[in-house]
Scaffold this active site. Structure first.
Site, PDB file in Angstrom:
ATOM      1  N   HIS A  88      43.970  -8.272 -17.595  1.00  0.00           N
ATOM      2  CA  HIS A  88      43.262  -8.827 -18.742  1.00  0.00           C
ATOM      3  C   HIS A  88      44.149  -9.859 -19.399  1.00  0.00           C
ATOM      4  O   HIS A  88      45.332  -9.627 -19.635  1.00  0.00           O
ATOM      5  CB  HIS A  88      42.913  -7.742 -19.773  1.00  0.00           C
ATOM      6  CG  HIS A  88      42.219  -8.302 -20.983  1.00  0.00           C
ATOM      7  ND1 HIS A  88      40.870  -8.517 -21.015  1.00  0.00           N
ATOM      8  CD2 HIS A  88      42.707  -8.742 -22.169  1.00  0.00           C
ATOM      9  CE1 HIS A  88      40.545  -9.052 -22.179  1.00  0.00           C
ATOM     10  NE2 HIS A  88      41.640  -9.202 -22.901  1.00  0.00           N
ATOM     11  N   ASP A 167      32.349  -0.873 -29.485  1.00  0.00           N
ATOM     12  CA  ASP A 167      33.233  -2.038 -29.501  1.00  0.00           C
ATOM     13  C   ASP A 167      32.433  -3.327 -29.407  1.00  0.00           C
ATOM     14  O   ASP A 167      32.769  -4.318 -30.056  1.00  0.00           O
ATOM     15  CB  ASP A 167      34.225  -1.987 -28.341  1.00  0.00           C
ATOM     16  CG  ASP A 167      34.973  -3.306 -28.197  1.00  0.00           C
ATOM     17  OD1 ASP A 167      35.751  -3.631 -29.110  1.00  0.00           O
ATOM     18  OD2 ASP A 167      34.734  -4.035 -27.217  1.00  0.00           O
ATOM     19  N   ARG A 174      33.576  -8.791 -35.988  1.00  0.00           N
ATOM     20  CA  ARG A 174      34.891  -9.364 -36.304  1.00  0.00           C
ATOM     21  C   ARG A 174      34.842 -10.882 -36.282  1.00  0.00           C
ATOM     22  O   ARG A 174      35.520 -11.547 -37.069  1.00  0.00           O
ATOM     23  CB  ARG A 174      35.938  -8.872 -35.297  1.00  0.00           C
ATOM     24  CG  ARG A 174      36.395  -7.449 -35.538  1.00  0.00           C
ATOM     25  CD  ARG A 174      37.118  -6.896 -34.325  1.00  0.00           C
ATOM     26  NE  ARG A 174      38.177  -7.781 -33.896  1.00  0.00           N
ATOM     27  CZ  ARG A 174      38.549  -7.923 -32.619  1.00  0.00           C
ATOM     28  NH1 ARG A 174      37.942  -7.248 -31.662  1.00  0.00           N
ATOM     29  NH2 ARG A 174      39.521  -8.736 -32.304  1.00  0.00           N
ATOM     30  N   SER A 189      39.875  -2.844 -28.920  1.00  0.00           N
ATOM     31  CA  SER A 189      38.740  -3.504 -28.273  1.00  0.00           C
ATOM     32  C   SER A 189      39.011  -3.716 -26.788  1.00  0.00           C
ATOM     33  O   SER A 189      38.208  -3.343 -25.922  1.00  0.00           O
ATOM     34  CB  SER A 189      38.466  -4.841 -28.959  1.00  0.00           C
ATOM     35  OG  SER A 189      37.461  -5.559 -28.279  1.00  0.00           O
ATOM     36  N   LYS A 193      37.493  -0.996 -23.405  1.00  0.00           N
ATOM     37  CA  LYS A 193      36.708  -1.466 -22.257  1.00  0.00           C
ATOM     38  C   LYS A 193      37.448  -1.248 -20.941  1.00  0.00           C
ATOM     39  O   LYS A 193      36.857  -0.857 -19.935  1.00  0.00           O
ATOM     40  CB  LYS A 193      36.345  -2.944 -22.435  1.00  0.00           C
ATOM     41  CG  LYS A 193      35.357  -3.210 -23.564  1.00  0.00           C
ATOM     42  CD  LYS A 193      34.832  -4.626 -23.552  1.00  0.00           C
ATOM     43  CE  LYS A 193      35.849  -5.645 -24.002  1.00  0.00           C
ATOM     44  NZ  LYS A 193      35.998  -5.709 -25.469  1.00  0.00           N
TER      45      LYS A 193
END
Length: 442
Positions: A88, A167, A174, A189, A193
């Site tokens: 990520h 989320d 947000r 967050s 995931k």
């Protein structure tokens, strides 16, 4: 008769407003009731701002992450014969690493379930880039995802709505409440995931510098430490690289042009910085997956990674030989003097590409796949007066003026021998293992 709720959301907001800690039960209740609609958006907005201002302890962040996972489903890749590894990135300008990385890692027999998103603001979305390829499809059923993972070795696709739905709601909130740059909310967050995704191993590419959410390296390090701990606590082998986003990554900023650059990397070429980061993240993913001695570069040179790319694009209904979109209009920006490029700031170039149409302001906005910027020169390159520094691409020439406004002061030509302001090395540090237990603030 309805049972009374065990907690009052206003009491929880006051606790966090007054710098208190929420209990595990309170956090679990908050996440589940927000997902079901009992807790309203305006109440969660107040909670998000209280967290932004006062932070959360590591225990609270862990509880929030696990609570958001529990609001949805978990994916299961145990039916696959291969180990799984994912990565990520916290997002940047010209960051197309997922595109060459997934087929490269998959070419070693490690399955890569890369659930990605679309871009918002100046950071481009992986799915937007790939949708430049004729026919390529981002939305897959769970059955299709598993079949392609088994047959090809990896997928890049949209995350299903069933993963951490609390989320998904909080992420959108947000964005409109000024609470994006908050370490507890970013960490929970991302990791809710990724943990729900069910991967065995995870490498985090945490950016710092002008083109990142975490401009300062110390805050990027804190975010990385929090996320690595969350992953390890959940039984996911997790590590992080702190990487420099002071200048754009590679020479292509946009969608279709970033696909072209990714294919160059898979063909054994491409910009040195894109190759370096792709190779280093691949090495780290393979190390966590049990292949510490993998000769990563050889799979780029030999075409093995390219073979996986072609099979994977076709498996998601794309044409690997299809023509990518071309811009209707282009504008070259040329050097006004001889010298050396000494500065090229990522954020203004990302904003300029967004203004050209490569990004979106709202989630429902379309992107112009051919829009973007191609950099002819990077920091450290010599340049002659009249040579092209970069080229802007758009479908509407009226967009050029606002893009050029964003680039005022974003690049500079200096004299030979002048210090190059590139923010330092591309990879500043590696983080693995447990971080310190201090409070993560906004």
């Amino acid at each position: 008769m309805n049972q009374p709720e065990p907690f009052d959301v206003v009491d929880l907001i006051r606790t966090k407003r007054d710098q208190g800690e929420l209990s595990t039960d309170e956090i679990q209740w908050l996440a589940s009731r927000y997902a079901s609609g009992v807790v309203a958006d305006e109440q969660m907005s107040a909670m998000a701002m209280a967290i932004f201002l006062n932070g959360m302890s590591r225990r609270e962040i862990k509880d929030l992450t696990l609570a958001m996972i529990e609001t949805g489903e978990r994916m299961d890749f145990s039916s696959l014969s291969a180990p799984t590894a994912d990565k990520h990135s916290t997002g940047g300008v010209g960051d197309k690493i997922t595109l060459p990385l997934m087929p490269l890692v998959a070419s070693f027999g490690v399955a890569v379930p890369q659930l990605s998103g679309r871009g918002l603001g100046h950071t481009g979305g992986t799915l937007d880039k790939l949708e430049s390829i004729p026919g390529w499809r981002a939305d897959l059923s769970n059955e299709e995802l598993l079949r392609i993972m088994d047959e090809v070795g990896g997928v890049v696709c949209a995350a299903g709505s069933g993963l951490a739905p609390a989320d998904k709601k909080l992420y959108a909130l947000r964005d409109v409440t000024g609470t994006v740059e908050c370490i507890p909310l970013i960490a929970s967050s991302i990791m809710s995931k990724k943990i729900a995704e069910g991967t065995d191993a995870l490498v985090l590419d945490v950016k710092f510098g002008s083109g990142s959410f975490m401009g300062d390296i110390s805050r990027a390090r804190e975010l990385a430490e929090v996320m690595v701990q969350l992953g390890e606590d959940a039984g996911v082998k997790t590590s992080a690289l702190l990487t420099n986003m002071h200048v754009p990554l590679g020479r292509a900023i946009g969608n279709a042009n970033e696909v072209r650059e990714s294919v160059e990397v898979l063909a054994g070429g491409g910009p040195a910085d894109v190759v370096e980061l792709t190779v280093e993240i691949a090495r780290e993913m393979l190390r966590l997956a049990g292949q510490p001695d993998a000769d990563v570069e050889s799979h780029l040179r030999s075409g093995k990674a390219m073979d996986v790319w072609r099979r994977w694009v076709a498996a998601q209904d794309g044409d690997p030989d299809g023509a990518l979109p071309e811009p209707k209009e282009s504008l070259e920006v040329k050097a006004d003097r001889d010298g050396v490029v000494v500065e090229q700031l990522a954020l203004p170039f990302g904003i300029a590409a967004w203004r050209l149409g490569a990004g979106r302001t709202r989630k429902e906005d379309p992107v112009v796949h051919a829009a973007g910027i191609d950099l002819a020169k990077k920091p450290g390159d010599e340049v002659k007066a009249g040579e092209v520094l970069f080229t802007l691409h758009a479908d509407d020439p009226a967009r050029f003026d606002r893009a050029l406004e964003a680039l005022e002061g974003a690049y500079r030509i200096g004299d030979a021998g002048e210090k190059i302001n590139n923010g330092g090395p591309l990879i500043a540090d590696r983080i693995g293992g447990r971080g310190s237990a201090h409070t993560a603030s906004n």
